[in-house]
Design a protein around this motif. Structure first.
Motif, PDB file in Angstrom:
ATOM      1  N   HIS A 165      19.993  37.062  22.684  1.00 49.04           N
ATOM      2  CA  HIS A 165      18.818  37.926  22.839  1.00 49.04           C
ATOM      3  C   HIS A 165      18.852  38.695  24.160  1.00 49.04           C
ATOM      4  CE1 HIS A 165      16.689  36.755  19.242  1.00 49.04           C
ATOM      5  NE2 HIS A 165      16.872  35.481  19.523  1.00 49.04           N
ATOM      6  N   ALA A 166      19.497  38.145  25.167  1.00 53.32           N
ATOM      7  CA  ALA A 166      19.570  38.807  26.478  1.00 53.32           C
ATOM      8  C   ALA A 166      20.853  38.374  27.176  1.00 53.32           C
ATOM      9  CB  ALA A 166      18.353  38.452  27.337  1.00 53.32           C
ATOM     10  N   ALA A 167      21.384  39.256  28.013  1.00 55.26           N
ATOM     11  CA  ALA A 167      22.630  38.964  28.744  1.00 55.26           C
ATOM     12  C   ALA A 167      22.305  38.268  30.059  1.00 55.26           C
ATOM     13  CB  ALA A 167      23.405  40.256  28.987  1.00 55.26           C
ATOM     14  N   THR A 168      21.715  37.084  29.965  1.00 53.08           N
ATOM     15  CA  THR A 168      21.350  36.309  31.143  1.00 53.08           C
ATOM     16  C   THR A 168      22.542  35.490  31.637  1.00 53.08           C
ATOM     17  OG1 THR A 168      20.597  34.486  29.752  1.00 53.08           O
ATOM     18  CG2 THR A 168      18.967  36.166  30.355  1.00 53.08           C
ATOM     19  N   THR A 169      22.350  34.858  32.789  1.00 50.93           N
ATOM     20  CA  THR A 169      23.407  33.989  33.312  1.00 50.93           C
ATOM     21  C   THR A 169      23.691  32.842  32.352  1.00 50.93           C
ATOM     22  OG1 THR A 169      22.669  34.516  35.560  1.00 50.93           O
ATOM     23  CG2 THR A 169      24.117  32.606  35.298  1.00 50.93           C
ATOM     24  N   GLU A 170      22.616  32.303  31.728  1.00 45.35           N
ATOM     25  CA  GLU A 170      22.808  31.218  30.768  1.00 45.35           C
ATOM     26  C   GLU A 170      23.620  31.695  29.568  1.00 45.35           C
ATOM     27  OE1 GLU A 170      18.666  31.588  31.428  1.00 45.35           O
ATOM     28  OE2 GLU A 170      20.087  31.753  33.077  1.00 45.35           O
ATOM     29  N   CYS A 197      25.022  38.534  37.158  1.00 48.98           N
ATOM     30  CA  CYS A 197      24.901  37.157  36.682  1.00 48.98           C
ATOM     31  C   CYS A 197      26.043  36.282  37.172  1.00 48.98           C
ATOM     32  CB  CYS A 197      24.861  37.143  35.145  1.00 48.98           C
ATOM     33  SG  CYS A 197      23.407  37.936  34.426  1.00 48.98           S
ATOM     34  N   LEU A 198      27.141  36.907  37.568  1.00 48.18           N
ATOM     35  CA  LEU A 198      28.316  36.171  38.031  1.00 48.18           C
ATOM     36  C   LEU A 198      28.534  36.326  39.530  1.00 48.18           C
ATOM     37  CD1 LEU A 198      30.787  37.307  35.215  1.00 48.18           C
ATOM     38  CD2 LEU A 198      29.244  35.339  35.188  1.00 48.18           C
ATOM     39  N   VAL A 199      28.345  37.532  40.040  1.00 51.57           N
ATOM     40  CA  VAL A 199      28.635  37.840  41.442  1.00 51.57           C
ATOM     41  C   VAL A 199      27.329  38.128  42.164  1.00 51.57           C
ATOM     42  CG1 VAL A 199      29.853  39.374  43.017  1.00 51.57           C
ATOM     43  CG2 VAL A 199      30.887  38.769  40.819  1.00 51.57           C
ATOM     44  N   ALA A 200      26.980  37.274  43.126  1.00 46.81           N
ATOM     45  CA  ALA A 200      25.758  37.487  43.894  1.00 46.81           C
ATOM     46  C   ALA A 200      25.918  38.613  44.908  1.00 46.81           C
ATOM     47  CB  ALA A 200      25.359  36.194  44.605  1.00 46.81           C
ATOM     48  N   LYS A 201      27.151  38.743  45.471  1.00 53.57           N
ATOM     49  CA  LYS A 201      27.377  39.769  46.499  1.00 53.57           C
ATOM     50  C   LYS A 201      28.863  40.011  46.659  1.00 53.57           C
ATOM     51  CE  LYS A 201      26.377  40.865  51.351  1.00 53.57           C
ATOM     52  NZ  LYS A 201      25.795  40.359  52.618  1.00 53.57           N
ATOM     53  N   ILE A 202      29.227  41.286  46.862  1.00 54.13           N
ATOM     54  CA  ILE A 202      30.615  41.631  47.205  1.00 54.13           C
ATOM     55  C   ILE A 202      30.675  41.773  48.723  1.00 54.13           C
ATOM     56  CG2 ILE A 202      32.489  43.276  46.900  1.00 54.13           C
ATOM     57  CD1 ILE A 202      31.318  44.067  44.254  1.00 54.13           C
ATOM     58  N   ARG A 209      30.984  36.605  46.362  1.00 50.39           N
ATOM     59  CA  ARG A 209      30.152  35.413  46.482  1.00 50.39           C
ATOM     60  C   ARG A 209      29.537  35.145  45.110  1.00 50.39           C
ATOM     61  NH1 ARG A 209      25.171  35.768  50.398  1.00 50.39           N
ATOM     62  NH2 ARG A 209      26.862  36.227  51.882  1.00 50.39           N
ATOM     63  N   ARG A 210      29.934  34.048  44.485  1.00 55.66           N
ATOM     64  CA  ARG A 210      29.518  33.764  43.115  1.00 55.66           C
ATOM     65  C   ARG A 210      28.089  33.226  43.068  1.00 55.66           C
ATOM     66  NH1 ARG A 210      34.159  30.654  43.927  1.00 55.66           N
ATOM     67  NH2 ARG A 210      36.119  31.631  43.278  1.00 55.66           N
ATOM     68  N   THR A 211      27.469  33.329  41.871  1.00 55.68           N
ATOM     69  CA  THR A 211      26.171  32.706  41.656  1.00 55.68           C
ATOM     70  C   THR A 211      26.355  31.194  41.488  1.00 55.68           C
ATOM     71  OG1 THR A 211      26.338  33.051  39.264  1.00 55.68           O
ATOM     72  CG2 THR A 211      25.262  34.776  40.557  1.00 55.68           C
ATOM     73  N   GLN A 212      25.266  30.457  41.660  1.00 55.16           N
ATOM     74  CA  GLN A 212      25.339  28.997  41.632  1.00 55.16           C
ATOM     75  C   GLN A 212      25.838  28.476  40.280  1.00 55.16           C
ATOM     76  OE1 GLN A 212      24.857  26.770  44.005  1.00 55.16           O
ATOM     77  NE2 GLN A 212      25.014  24.950  42.700  1.00 55.16           N
ATOM     78  N   MET A 213      25.268  28.992  39.182  1.00 51.51           N
ATOM     79  CA  MET A 213      25.640  28.471  37.869  1.00 51.51           C
ATOM     80  C   MET A 213      27.081  28.820  37.516  1.00 51.51           C
ATOM     81  SD  MET A 213      23.726  28.975  34.179  1.00 51.51           S
ATOM     82  CE  MET A 213      22.145  28.818  34.978  1.00 51.51           C
ATOM     83  N   PHE A 214      27.531  30.008  37.896  1.00 52.01           N
ATOM     84  CA  PHE A 214      28.912  30.397  37.619  1.00 52.01           C
ATOM     85  C   PHE A 214      29.884  29.516  38.389  1.00 52.01           C
ATOM     86  CE2 PHE A 214      32.374  33.791  38.145  1.00 52.01           C
ATOM     87  CZ  PHE A 214      32.960  33.438  36.934  1.00 52.01           C
ATOM     88  N   THR A 215      29.529  29.183  39.623  1.00 59.69           N
ATOM     89  CA  THR A 215      30.377  28.290  40.410  1.00 59.69           C
ATOM     90  C   THR A 215      30.453  26.909  39.772  1.00 59.69           C
ATOM     91  OG1 THR A 215      29.726  29.490  42.417  1.00 59.69           O
ATOM     92  CG2 THR A 215      30.755  27.337  42.714  1.00 59.69           C
ATOM     93  N   HIS A 309      19.902  26.908  33.186  1.00 57.85           N
ATOM     94  CA  HIS A 309      19.399  27.182  34.532  1.00 57.85           C
ATOM     95  C   HIS A 309      18.402  26.099  34.898  1.00 57.85           C
ATOM     96  CE1 HIS A 309      16.491  29.312  37.344  1.00 57.85           C
ATOM     97  NE2 HIS A 309      17.627  29.246  38.005  1.00 57.85           N
ATOM     98  N   LYS A 310      18.576  25.498  36.064  1.00 58.11           N
ATOM     99  CA  LYS A 310      17.719  24.390  36.496  1.00 58.11           C
ATOM    100  C   LYS A 310      16.720  24.898  37.515  1.00 58.11           C
ATOM    101  CE  LYS A 310      21.571  21.149  35.853  1.00 58.11           C
ATOM    102  NZ  LYS A 310      22.557  22.208  35.514  1.00 58.11           N
ATOM    103  N   ALA A 311      15.474  24.479  37.355  1.00 56.45           N
ATOM    104  CA  ALA A 311      14.412  24.878  38.275  1.00 56.45           C
ATOM    105  C   ALA A 311      13.374  23.755  38.337  1.00 56.45           C
ATOM    106  CB  ALA A 311      13.762  26.188  37.827  1.00 56.45           C
ATOM    107  N   THR A 312      12.451  23.870  39.273  1.00 54.17           N
ATOM    108  CA  THR A 312      11.355  22.920  39.399  1.00 54.17           C
ATOM    109  C   THR A 312      10.035  23.653  39.235  1.00 54.17           C
ATOM    110  OG1 THR A 312      11.301  23.190  41.811  1.00 54.17           O
ATOM    111  CG2 THR A 312      12.656  21.393  40.915  1.00 54.17           C
TER     112      THR A 312
END
Length: 499
Positions: A165-170, A197-202, A209-215, A309-312
């Motif tokens: 339904h969406a191109a999210t990180t999950e 969703c994969l690269v937080a910063k070039i 710099r990868r995203t947490q879930m991709f790492t 994706h984990k959250a509180t």
């Protein structure tokens, strides 16, 4: 321009027959300069510019044109300068007095020199490329846009396609999990674009710099991640071609399926069927070459990666937990407590104290409330007056058996009957709705309109034992004698009152 046959005749007359160039020019009707050229070249040499072309009227404006064309590289493709617009601006803003053709020739040469050149790439076995595409499909009778994950193995051209339904990180992570299971192995490396969703910063030097879930996923499967240049889709041209092929072949005409799960099952069948094809330039099928791809891959880990994706969060006073603008209900007994959230591509799980307390279909809209009516029955038992106005029950289609039971209970005991009906609904906290409905149907047939009788019937169904609703089967219980009311009894009461 003269043909090669004329060149042949002139050269034979001069070199073989020994005739002079003057006589050849006279007999063939050619100019002396043309005969000289034919004697110097065995084939027509074509037009040759003797010196660089000069454009005196344009020379003062070439730096301006170059700057406009350079600025266009950072602008949308459909809003860049055309030759006509460049000529008009030079004429109206810069005072250019030359012609349109002069400008056109210069711009054509400039663009030809600035065109990118490419190096042919070789793809060894065991490596992959991944990307996302978009398409329109019909799911459940509703036309909607979906995003599809495309995974390609360039060596064998084997592919895997899955819709979301969406191109999210999950979705990115879930697509990898299903692709690896589909192929039965993990590639040595995968090429990506620089999706957020994969690269937080070039960072400086091109480091990503990868995203947490991709790492986390890379650590689970242990393959190398490689990236194309920003905005350069040709760096992963195979999967870019797969996205286009999937849209043209798998989604024309518009696919129509009852839900996303059945659509994905069909897509997987098409990817598997494609392995028997022999592509242009190859003598082996995709499946034959895939065997060498698989031989170079790493084996799958013992368990797949949990793509979530984990959250509180914290439960509100209305038994709601917010996740990405949407509110999801939890049992009211967990009100105002801290919880953990695990968001998968299709499910949102909410836990507390190591226990999953709520599970909902994931909502991709915004500012929505996702309720489970069962979560509010315990609270409604203490506040039965709010039953008809309760928002969690507004969209709940209550089965006919339960509607009949409610009407009978409220007709007999009014407010207390409604409270007892809510007690019946609370059985859904432990049992499925079909089991409860079956027990209510039996209770209505036996006219056992009471919570205790319905609970007994539910337990009998679950334990697969016969129901025992006849009180004569329980001799140890006190018997209640109920006599038929007579008018003489009322007269006796009236006479006693008169005394």
């Amino acid at each position: 321009m003269f043909t090669v046959e004329v060149y042949l005749a002139v050269r034979r007359a001069h070199f073989d027959e020994g005739r002079s160039k003057r006589s050849i020019a006279r007999d063939f009707g050619l100019a002396r300069g043309t005969v000289d050229k034919m004697c110097a070249y065995s084939v027509p040499p074509g037009y040759r510019r003797s010196q660089e072309v000069r454009r005196p009227k344009l020379e003062a404006f070439t730096d301006t044109i170059d700057q406009w064309l350079q600025d266009d590289q950072s602008r949308p493709k459909k809003q860049r300068h055309t030759v006509k617009r460049i000529f008009e601006r030079l004429r109206d803003e810069e005072g250019f007095t030359g012609g349109y053709t002069t400008v056109k020739d210069y711009v054509r040469g400039h663009r030809q020199k600035s065109r990118e050149m490419f190096i042919p790439l070789a793809h060894p076995p065991g490596h992959g490329q991944a990307d996302f595409g978009e398409a329109v499909v019909i799911l459940g009778g509703v036309k909607q846009k979906i995003h599809f994950f495309a995974f390609d193995l360039p060596y064998s051209d084997a592919c895997y396609v899955r819709a979301y339904h969406a191109a999210t990180t999950e979705a990115w992570m879930d697509g990898h999990v299903h692709a690896f299971e589909f192929f039965g192995g993990v590639p040595l490396s995968v090429v990506y674009d620089n999706d957020s969703c994969l690269v937080a910063k070039i960072e400086a030097g091109g480091r990503r710099r990868r995203t947490q879930m991709f790492t986390e996923m890379l650590s689970h499967y242990l393959f190398d991640d490689r990236y194309g240049r920003p905005g350069k889709g040709n760096d992963k041209g195979n999967v870019e071609g797969l996205v286009g092929w999937s849209r043209r072949n798998l989604m024309v005409p518009l696919p129509e399926f009852p839900d996303l799960e059945s659509f994905n099952a069909w897509l997987e069948e098409q990817c598997r069927a494609r392995q028997s094809a022999i592509l242009h330039g190859h003598r082996e099928t995709i499946g034959d070459r895939l065997e060498r791809d698989l031989a170079a891959m790493s084996p799958l880990p013992a368990a797949p990666y949990q793509a979530c994706h984990k959250a509180t969060g914290r439960v509100s006073s209305q038994s709601l937990v917010r996740y990405r603008t949407n509110d999801y209900s939890v049992p009211s007994t967990y009100g105002l407590r801290d919880v953990t959230i695990r968001a998968f591509v299709d499910v949102v799980e909410i836990g507390c104290g190591g226990e999953v307390i709520a599970r909902h279909p994931r909502c991709y809209e915004r500012e929505q409330m996702v309720f489970d009516p069962v979560h509010y029955f315990a609270l409604l038992e203490t506040k039965p007056g709010a039953f008809d106005q309760a928002a969690p029950l507004a969209g709940w289609e209550m089965p006919t058996e339960l509607q009949t039971l409610r009407r009978l209970m409220e007709a007999r005991h009014a407010r207390q009957g409604r409270r007892e009906f809510i007690q019946v609904l609370r059985l859904l906290e432990s049992f499925d709705l079909p089991v409860l409905c079956a027990a209510v149907r039996i209770a209505l047939q036996k006219r056992a309109i009471a919570f205790d009788a319905i609970k007994h019937l539910v337990l009998c169904q679950v334990e697969r034992r016969p129901a025992r609703l006849d009180l004569s089967l329980y001799p140890y219980l006190p018997q209640a004698a109920v006599q038929t009311t007579k008018a003489s009894s009322y007269m006796a009461l009236l006479s006693e009152g008169a005394i």
